[in-house]
Write a protein that holds these residues in place. Structure first.
Motif, PDB file in Angstrom:
ATOM      1  N   ARG B  45       0.838  -1.213   0.000  1.00 37.35           N
ATOM      2  CA  ARG B  45       0.000   0.000   0.000  1.00 37.35           C
ATOM      3  C   ARG B  45       0.870   1.260   0.000  1.00 37.35           C
ATOM      4  O   ARG B  45       0.504   2.254  -0.604  1.00 37.35           O
ATOM      5  CB  ARG B  45      -0.955  -0.009   1.202  1.00 37.35           C
ATOM      6  CG  ARG B  45      -1.995  -1.142   1.107  1.00 37.35           C
ATOM      7  CD  ARG B  45      -3.101  -0.964   2.115  1.00 37.35           C
ATOM      8  NE  ARG B  45      -3.995   0.091   1.695  1.00 37.35           N
ATOM      9  CZ  ARG B  45      -4.646   0.900   2.526  1.00 37.35           C
ATOM     10  NH1 ARG B  45      -4.476   0.780   3.810  1.00 37.35           N
ATOM     11  NH2 ARG B  45      -5.456   1.824   2.076  1.00 37.35           N
ATOM     12  N   SER B  78      -2.339  -1.226  -8.997  1.00 43.16           N
ATOM     13  CA  SER B  78      -2.329  -1.922  -7.718  1.00 43.16           C
ATOM     14  C   SER B  78      -3.666  -2.638  -7.523  1.00 43.16           C
ATOM     15  O   SER B  78      -4.710  -2.000  -7.489  1.00 43.16           O
ATOM     16  CB  SER B  78      -2.102  -0.920  -6.587  1.00 43.16           C
ATOM     17  OG  SER B  78      -2.154  -1.594  -5.357  1.00 43.16           O
ATOM     18  N   PRO B  80      -5.845  -4.535  -5.026  1.00 42.00           N
ATOM     19  CA  PRO B  80      -5.889  -4.791  -3.580  1.00 42.00           C
ATOM     20  C   PRO B  80      -6.279  -6.228  -3.232  1.00 42.00           C
ATOM     21  O   PRO B  80      -6.887  -6.936  -4.037  1.00 42.00           O
ATOM     22  CB  PRO B  80      -6.983  -3.830  -3.083  1.00 42.00           C
ATOM     23  CG  PRO B  80      -7.268  -2.905  -4.215  1.00 42.00           C
ATOM     24  CD  PRO B  80      -6.907  -3.619  -5.460  1.00 42.00           C
ATOM     25  N   GLN B  81      -5.918  -6.585  -2.002  1.00 43.14           N
ATOM     26  CA  GLN B  81      -6.277  -7.903  -1.486  1.00 43.14           C
ATOM     27  C   GLN B  81      -7.807  -8.027  -1.422  1.00 43.14           C
ATOM     28  O   GLN B  81      -8.479  -7.065  -1.027  1.00 43.14           O
ATOM     29  CB  GLN B  81      -5.702  -7.986  -0.075  1.00 43.14           C
ATOM     30  CG  GLN B  81      -5.641  -9.361   0.497  1.00 43.14           C
ATOM     31  CD  GLN B  81      -5.115  -9.322   1.938  1.00 43.14           C
ATOM     32  OE1 GLN B  81      -5.781  -9.775   2.835  1.00 43.14           O
ATOM     33  NE2 GLN B  81      -3.930  -8.785   2.149  1.00 43.14           N
ATOM     34  N   GLU B  82      -8.315  -9.190  -1.793  1.00 41.50           N
ATOM     35  CA  GLU B  82      -9.754  -9.489  -1.722  1.00 41.50           C
ATOM     36  C   GLU B  82     -10.617  -8.491  -2.486  1.00 41.50           C
ATOM     37  O   GLU B  82     -11.781  -8.275  -2.142  1.00 41.50           O
ATOM     38  CB  GLU B  82     -10.223  -9.550  -0.263  1.00 41.50           C
ATOM     39  CG  GLU B  82      -9.654 -10.748   0.475  1.00 41.50           C
ATOM     40  CD  GLU B  82      -9.959 -10.746   1.958  1.00 41.50           C
ATOM     41  OE1 GLU B  82     -10.633  -9.822   2.420  1.00 41.50           O
ATOM     42  OE2 GLU B  82      -9.515 -11.678   2.631  1.00 41.50           O
ATOM     43  N   SER B  83     -10.042  -7.844  -3.502  1.00 40.91           N
ATOM     44  CA  SER B  83     -10.870  -6.918  -4.292  1.00 40.91           C
ATOM     45  C   SER B  83     -11.857  -7.727  -5.132  1.00 40.91           C
ATOM     46  O   SER B  83     -11.573  -8.849  -5.541  1.00 40.91           O
ATOM     47  CB  SER B  83      -9.993  -6.043  -5.171  1.00 40.91           C
ATOM     48  OG  SER B  83      -9.085  -6.845  -5.891  1.00 40.91           O
ATOM     49  N   LYS B  84     -13.021  -7.123  -5.329  1.00 41.88           N
ATOM     50  CA  LYS B  84     -14.057  -7.796  -6.128  1.00 41.88           C
ATOM     51  C   LYS B  84     -14.471  -6.861  -7.253  1.00 41.88           C
ATOM     52  O   LYS B  84     -14.545  -5.647  -7.045  1.00 41.88           O
ATOM     53  CB  LYS B  84     -15.284  -8.099  -5.262  1.00 41.88           C
ATOM     54  CG  LYS B  84     -14.996  -9.044  -4.127  1.00 41.88           C
ATOM     55  CD  LYS B  84     -16.256  -9.266  -3.305  1.00 41.88           C
ATOM     56  CE  LYS B  84     -15.901  -9.855  -1.950  1.00 41.88           C
ATOM     57  NZ  LYS B  84     -16.031  -8.916  -0.850  1.00 41.88           N
TER      58      LYS B  84
END
Lengths: 242, 279
Positions: B45, B78, B80-84
């Motif tokens: 991040r 970038s 992100p983690q667990e982006s949907k």
């Protein structure tokens, strides 16, 4: 300020008109409350207060859609992480909010058309009213979405945002003088309620439709709230965190 | 090339997430591995301009991530983690929307999105709403965003967490199609092994080691991992299991009922360093 117009238009399109196809039932759901209250107010007042419910219903519907859009931004931030995806681009928080506001306004178009048709059938609409009503709709969308977005920016869990949205929805659409004449409440109460963008918007609509005296002060308040709430939203948006 | 010098991050609640980390990343694909809470996401991040460091500097291709954040944003993606993906939009629309955030013209965005959607194998479902897609397909939408953006550097935060093995392999193939430098975080060691030229191992906000997978595994050369329920000399206790690293012949000669012998993987570096730090 270098706005990303391409993104604003694309976000508006994808979350507005393009989304109607797959989520049309939300339009019906968001119309349920104002149309039900229109019915109740009409029955209880023997039709006398029906024009008030028509004027306020439009404001109520715009506010409901704006709250829903602010809720969507909360989901984008907390669940989908869409906001994080956008932060790492050259799109800023104002672009992001303007995109959602445009989407919210586009989303409201079918309901606006329904209300305008009802207003016409009750001979409430003139070309001047129409232009002013559209301006009020835009201002109340920007002010409400900014206000609710700012409040929800402090929420860390989506479930909490649902409860807060429900509370704000009641405050903004039922307590504010959207479905009753604003002259029924003392001026002091009216000015307290004016902190909610739906209050000046509803007062303006009642004035524009000739139902109550026109209050230009409320236009000033609505304009000021739009700028102030937008400014606050810009600064509380969790864009680049410390 | 990505450089970090003495990057420290202390959150408002006092948590020290990064403790003066230094590194240079210049290989095509680097995996940042580490346990939960190691500081991987915080690091990503900061590098991707979403979070400000408490102190220290970092640069991407010579651009400072704090002072020249807007310029950095031009050359990075970038994820992100667990982006949907936005669930009521199609894969194509999701990619086009992302590209418009990167200020790409609409016609150009559509063309680039279509090409990328084909590359990651989502062409058949390009018009379906994302809600109806599998977990692997949803992740591939983000890889398509990275490909279509033609960025110099792509950050992927745990790109395959929660996916089944087949979907994971599909996403790996898609990641391999990214042309820019890729920095990914993972706690799947086989993922780091399958994708990376360079591995950065983190724990408790510090860099434990950095190097090619082969180099990092050199201390284990000629050894195997033996998992046993009984304590052996020089074994590490992880839960109720004793893990030891011994020569293959020795392991086969001393094997007992219930012992499991496994070949060495990056998991072992992770286990060994993790346990050494813990106890």
């Amino acid at each position: 300020m270098n706005l990303n117009i391409r993104y604003i238009l694309a976000h508006g399109w994808f979350t507005g008109l393009a989304a109607i196809k797959s989520s049309y039932y939300y339009i019906i759901a968001n119309l349920c409350l104002p149309l039900s209250l229109l019915f109740v107010v009409g029955v209880l007042s023997h039709g006398e207060l029906l024009p008030y419910a028509l004027a306020g219903g439009l404001v109520s519907m715009m506010v409901t859609n704006s709250i829903q859009s602010a809720g969507e931004l909360t989901q984008f931030r907390l669940d989908d992480r869409h906001q994080d995806l956008i932060i790492a681009t050259k799109t800023g928080p104002l672009d992001y909010m303007f995109g959602e506001m445009l989407g919210s306004f586009e989303w409201s178009i079918p309901s606006i058309l329904l209300y305008l048709a009802l207003d016409m059938s009750y001979h409430l609409l003139t070309p001047y009213n129409l232009v002013m009503t559209m301006a009020v709709c835009i201002l109340v969308t920007v002010a409400t979405l900014s206000l609710v977005f700012s409040i929800l920016s402090f929420v860390k869990y989506t479930r909490k945002s649902w409860a807060i949205s429900m509370m704000l929805s009641t405050l903004l659409t039922v307590i504010a003088p959207t479905f009753y004449p604003y002259t029924y409440i003392p001026k002091s109460v009216l000015f307290v309620l004016a902190i909610l963008p739906s209050t000046p918007a509803a007062v303006l609509e009642q004035g524009l439709f000739g139902l109550e005296p026109m209050s230009w002060l409320m236009l000033v308040i609505l304009l000021a709230e739009t700028v102030v709430y937008l400014f606050i939203a810009r600064y509380v948006a969790r864009w680049r965190e410390n | 090339m990505i450089e970090a010098r003495a990057i420290t991050k202390r959150y408002k609640d006092g948590t020290l997430a990064l403790d003066g980390v230094n590194f240079t990343l210049n290989k095509k694909t680097t995996s940042i591995i580490g346990r939960n809470g190691a500081g991987k996401t915080t690091l990503l991040r900061i590098l991707s301009t979403q979070l400000l460091p408490t102190s220290g500097t970092a640069s991407i291709n010579g651009l400072d991530v704090v002072k020249a954040a807007q310029d950095v944003r031009n050359i990075i993606v970038s994820i992100p983690q667990e982006s949907k993906p936005i669930n009521y939009l199609s894969p194509l629309d999701n990619v086009v929307l992302y590209l418009s955030a990167r200020r790409m013209r609409m016609s150009e965005a559509k063309e680039a999105a279509e090409k990328a959607i084909k590359t990651v194998g989502l062409w058949k479902v390009r018009e379906k709403i994302s809600d109806e897609l599998s977990g692997g397909m949803k992740r591939k939408i983000f890889v398509a965003m990275a490909i279509a953006s033609k960025s110099d550097v792509v950050f992927l935060d745990e790109p395959t967490t929660g996916l089944d093995p087949l979907s994971r392999i599909e996403v790996w193939s898609a990641i391999k199609a990214i042309k820019g430098q890729v920095i990914l975080t993972t706690h799947y060691m086989e993922e780091a092994q399958a994708l990376s030229d360079d591995v950065l191992m983190m724990d408790k906000g510090k860099i434990l080691s950095q190097g090619k997978v082969g180099d990092l595994l050199k201390p284990f050369k000629g050894k195997v991992r033996v998992e046993s329920t009984k304590k052996k000399s020089h074994s590490y206790k992880v839960g109720n299991t004793y893990i030891s690293y011994i020569g293959k012949n020795e392991a086969e000669a001393s094997v007992m009922v219930g012992d499991i012998i496994k070949p060495i993987t990056l998991d072992d570096l992770f286990i060994k360093r993790g346990v050494e730090l813990e106890y």
